[in-house]
Design an enzyme around this catalytic site. Structure first.
Site, PDB file in Angstrom:
ATOM      1  N   GLU A   1     -18.049  -9.487  -5.683  1.00  0.00           N
ATOM      2  CA  GLU A   1     -16.752  -9.763  -5.018  1.00  0.00           C
ATOM      3  C   GLU A   1     -15.761 -10.447  -5.952  1.00  0.00           C
ATOM      4  O   GLU A   1     -15.043 -11.378  -5.568  1.00  0.00           O
ATOM      5  CB  GLU A   1     -16.959 -10.517  -3.692  1.00  0.00           C
ATOM      6  CG  GLU A   1     -17.721  -9.599  -2.716  1.00  0.00           C
ATOM      7  CD  GLU A   1     -17.749 -10.039  -1.277  1.00  0.00           C
ATOM      8  OE1 GLU A   1     -16.927 -10.874  -0.878  1.00  0.00           O
ATOM      9  OE2 GLU A   1     -18.602  -9.512  -0.534  1.00  0.00           O
TER      10      GLU A   1
HETATM   11  N1  COS Z   1      -4.363 -10.626  -0.792  1.00  0.00           N
HETATM   12  C1  COS Z   1      -3.411  -9.744  -0.397  1.00  0.00           C
HETATM   13  N2  COS Z   1      -2.632  -9.082  -1.281  1.00  0.00           N
HETATM   14  C2  COS Z   1      -2.840  -9.306  -2.586  1.00  0.00           C
HETATM   15  C3  COS Z   1      -3.820 -10.207  -3.058  1.00  0.00           C
HETATM   16  C4  COS Z   1      -4.586 -10.870  -2.092  1.00  0.00           C
HETATM   17  N3  COS Z   1      -5.549 -11.728  -2.463  1.00  0.00           N
HETATM   18  N4  COS Z   1      -3.794 -10.232  -4.406  1.00  0.00           N
HETATM   19  C5  COS Z   1      -2.828  -9.392  -4.784  1.00  0.00           C
HETATM   20  N5  COS Z   1      -2.259  -8.830  -3.677  1.00  0.00           N
HETATM   21  C6  COS Z   1      -1.136  -7.895  -3.640  1.00  0.00           C
HETATM   22  C7  COS Z   1       0.035  -8.533  -4.404  1.00  0.00           C
HETATM   23  O1  COS Z   1       0.823  -9.316  -3.551  1.00  0.00           O
HETATM   24  C8  COS Z   1       0.767  -7.338  -4.938  1.00  0.00           C
HETATM   25  O2  COS Z   1       1.618  -6.780  -3.955  1.00  0.00           O
HETATM   26  P1  COS Z   1       3.227  -7.027  -4.005  1.00  0.00           P
HETATM   27  O3  COS Z   1       3.657  -6.476  -5.317  1.00  0.00           O
HETATM   28  O4  COS Z   1       3.726  -6.291  -2.812  1.00  0.00           O
HETATM   29  O5  COS Z   1       3.417  -8.510  -3.934  1.00  0.00           O
HETATM   30  C9  COS Z   1      -0.334  -6.315  -5.200  1.00  0.00           C
HETATM   31  O6  COS Z   1      -1.458  -6.714  -4.385  1.00  0.00           O
HETATM   32  C10 COS Z   1      -0.763  -6.273  -6.642  1.00  0.00           C
HETATM   33  O7  COS Z   1      -1.120  -7.586  -7.042  1.00  0.00           O
HETATM   34  P2  COS Z   1      -1.428  -7.954  -8.562  1.00  0.00           P
HETATM   35  O8  COS Z   1      -0.281  -7.503  -9.417  1.00  0.00           O
HETATM   36  O9  COS Z   1      -1.842  -9.382  -8.633  1.00  0.00           O
HETATM   37  O10 COS Z   1      -2.678  -7.002  -8.860  1.00  0.00           O
HETATM   38  P3  COS Z   1      -3.528  -6.807 -10.169  1.00  0.00           P
HETATM   39  O11 COS Z   1      -3.732  -5.360 -10.388  1.00  0.00           O
HETATM   40  O12 COS Z   1      -2.976  -7.620 -11.295  1.00  0.00           O
HETATM   41  O13 COS Z   1      -4.999  -7.350  -9.711  1.00  0.00           O
HETATM   42  C11 COS Z   1      -6.784  -8.927  -9.550  1.00  0.00           C
HETATM   43  C12 COS Z   1      -5.293  -8.640  -9.454  1.00  0.00           C
HETATM   44  C13 COS Z   1      -7.326  -8.844 -10.957  1.00  0.00           C
HETATM   45  C14 COS Z   1      -6.911 -10.352  -9.058  1.00  0.00           C
HETATM   46  C15 COS Z   1      -7.567  -7.932  -8.640  1.00  0.00           C
HETATM   47  O14 COS Z   1      -7.584  -6.665  -9.235  1.00  0.00           O
HETATM   48  C16 COS Z   1      -8.972  -8.375  -8.355  1.00  0.00           C
HETATM   49  O15 COS Z   1      -9.197  -9.241  -7.535  1.00  0.00           O
HETATM   50  N6  COS Z   1      -9.964  -7.740  -9.038  1.00  0.00           N
HETATM   51  C17 COS Z   1     -11.343  -7.946  -8.731  1.00  0.00           C
HETATM   52  C18 COS Z   1     -11.798  -6.918  -7.771  1.00  0.00           C
HETATM   53  C19 COS Z   1     -13.032  -7.342  -7.064  1.00  0.00           C
HETATM   54  O16 COS Z   1     -13.154  -8.455  -6.599  1.00  0.00           O
HETATM   55  N7  COS Z   1     -13.973  -6.426  -6.972  1.00  0.00           N
HETATM   56  C20 COS Z   1     -15.186  -6.798  -6.329  1.00  0.00           C
HETATM   57  C21 COS Z   1     -15.934  -5.747  -5.783  1.00  0.00           C
HETATM   58  S1  COS Z   1     -15.396  -5.052  -4.382  1.00  0.00           S
HETATM   59  S2  COS Z   1     -16.472  -3.424  -4.310  1.00  0.00           S
END
Ligand code: COS
Length: 379
Positions: free
Chosen positions: A359
């Site tokens: 996660e």
């Molecule tokens: N909750 C809701 N929306 C979110 C959010 C959150 N926690 N984090 C980002 N967003 C939204 C942002 O607000 C943005 O939308 P707006 O432009 O409309 O504001 C959009 O998503 C993109 O956000 P951001 O530019 O921060 O995205 P990135 O591609 O830079 O990704 C990370 C951010 C690296 C934090 C994300 O890709 C991540 O959490 N990666 C890990 C994935 C993970 O946990 N995988 C686990 C396995 S699941 S099978």
């Protein structure tokens, strides 16, 4: 059992007592065997579903128990003391329910949330792909709108509960590159064109399955789009926020179990427990209380409906790192007994390592927190 403060109310204690009895009767006797076979025992999930414990947070109208996030996270901590894998299964199942509750229409809630809440269907969550694990918004699986519905094509990876689930929340690309071109879909197990691929072998969390999902011209009705087109990244990340607090709750259970086992085995002289090491474990006791306090703050923020992205990342990072330290120290403190599966400590350590990864790796949590610091502290 170690007391962490504040203690829960009498009503919460009765739910937890019920869960503990089920853990002792349905889960504990098979732990070693299931771990060796990497086998998910559905009957354990079924025994929890019968008393409503697989849908603690869901409103009664949709078949849940309508309890607080604090109780829910306490439940995950308790489950993890027996099996972190089972805690993960329940946590992922809860994530899918929460996504449908937050983003679904009433008819989607009727059709898909109710069977999940009653535990008749098990949920799974699928975001990652081979080229987009941490960089989740780079995913390539496509969902193309046709007159009959959306056609899904591509391969997803590392889907928790994959082998065992009946209903999958799948993120796929409906538009432009990046986060805004992603949509979320509800996919049912026996849909033509959808199959479960390879089941991965892994270091820890062995009884919770992790699989590929394969989509080959798989047709999904438009009624199974969750939220709006292009809203899928938000659907996924908002549930991951709450899920990360769940990982912290699970990690807390591992850390607590490590402390209790080391202390009681050391005191029963099952291994040498020098006085110097006792003070090290006393310090871990203080860290455990600090971790629990952090978890309760996060649970409370969720309950109040406040943004939880930052506190969730703090929780996941700090508590899973603590669990890793404590379970690793436990293995070392117990010496040879520590590395024997029958003694039970090495499983805690392997599971703690997995919790630092799932996660969102802890490095991703540091990225989330450094972005937050950049926002808060202007140079
Ligand atoms: N909750 C809701 N929306 C979110 C959010 C959150 N926690 N984090 C980002 N967003 C939204 C942002 O607000 C943005 O939308 P707006 O432009 O409309 O504001 C959009 O998503 C993109 O956000 P951001 O530019 O921060 O995205 P990135 O591609 O830079 O990704 C990370 C951010 C690296 C934090 C994300 O890709 C991540 O959490 N990666 C890990 C994935 C993970 O946990 N995988 C686990 C396995 S699941 S099978």
């Amino acid at each position: 059992m170690i007391t962490l403060l504040p203690q829960c109310s009498a009503q919460e204690a009765s739910y937890l007592q019920q869960a503990e009895t089920l853990c002792r009767e349905a889960l504990e006797p098979f732990l070693l065997e299931d771990e060796q076979k990497e086998y998910f025992r559905r009957s354990v999930f079924d025994s929890f579903k019968q008393v409503g414990l697989t849908a603690l947070l869901i409103p009664k109208v949709w078949g849940g128990l309508e309890q607080s996030p604090t109780l829910y996270y306490r439940l995950l901590t308790l489950l993890a003391r027996y099996s972190a894998s089972f805690s993960i299964t329940v946590g992922v199942h809860q994530m899918i329910q929460a996504a449908i509750l937050q983003f679904g229409s009433d008819s989607q809630k009727q059709m898909f949330l109710k069977p999940l809440a009653t535990g008749n269907a098990l949920g799974a969550f699928s975001l990652s792909e081979s080229g987009s694990g941490s960089d989740a918004s780079a995913l390539k699986t496509t969902a193309t709108l046709t007159p009959e519905g959306y056609r899904l094509n591509g391969t997803k990876l590392w889907c928790s509960n994959g082998s065992d689930a009946d209903l999958f929340l799948v993120m796929a690309r409906t538009g432009e590159a990046g986060p805004k071109g992603i949509s979320a879909f509800i996919v049912l197990k026996n849909t033509p064109g959808f199959s479960i691929g390879k089941k991965e072998k892994k270091l820890g969390l062995k009884t919770s399955s992790l699989t590929e999902l394969i989509f080959d011209q798989c047709l999904i009705p438009t009624t199974q789009l969750l939220g709006r087109e292009g809203e899928g990244f938000k659907v996924a990340l908002s549930q991951l926020d709450a899920g990360r607090i769940g990982i912290a709750a699970t990690a807390l259970g591992l850390a607590q179990e490590a402390l209790e086992r080391v202390w009681s085995a050391g005191c029963k002289e099952q291994f040498a427990f020098p006085v110097g090491l006792r003070s090290e474990w006393a310090a871990h006791y203080a860290s455990l209380q600090a971790a629990y306090s952090l978890l309760l703050v996060a649970a409370r923020e969720r309950e109040l409906g406040n943004p939880i992205t930052t506190i969730a990342s703090q929780c996941k990072l700090v508590i899973s790192d603590l669990a890793m330290r404590m379970t690793s120290d436990a293995v070392e403190t117990a010496g040879y007994a520590g590395i024997q599966p029958s003694f039970g400590l090495e499983r805690l350590m392997r599971d703690a390592k997995a919790l630092q990864i799932v996660e969102g790796t802890n490095q991703i949590q540091k990225l989330v927190l450094s972005r937050e610091l950049e926002k808060q502290v202007q140079v």
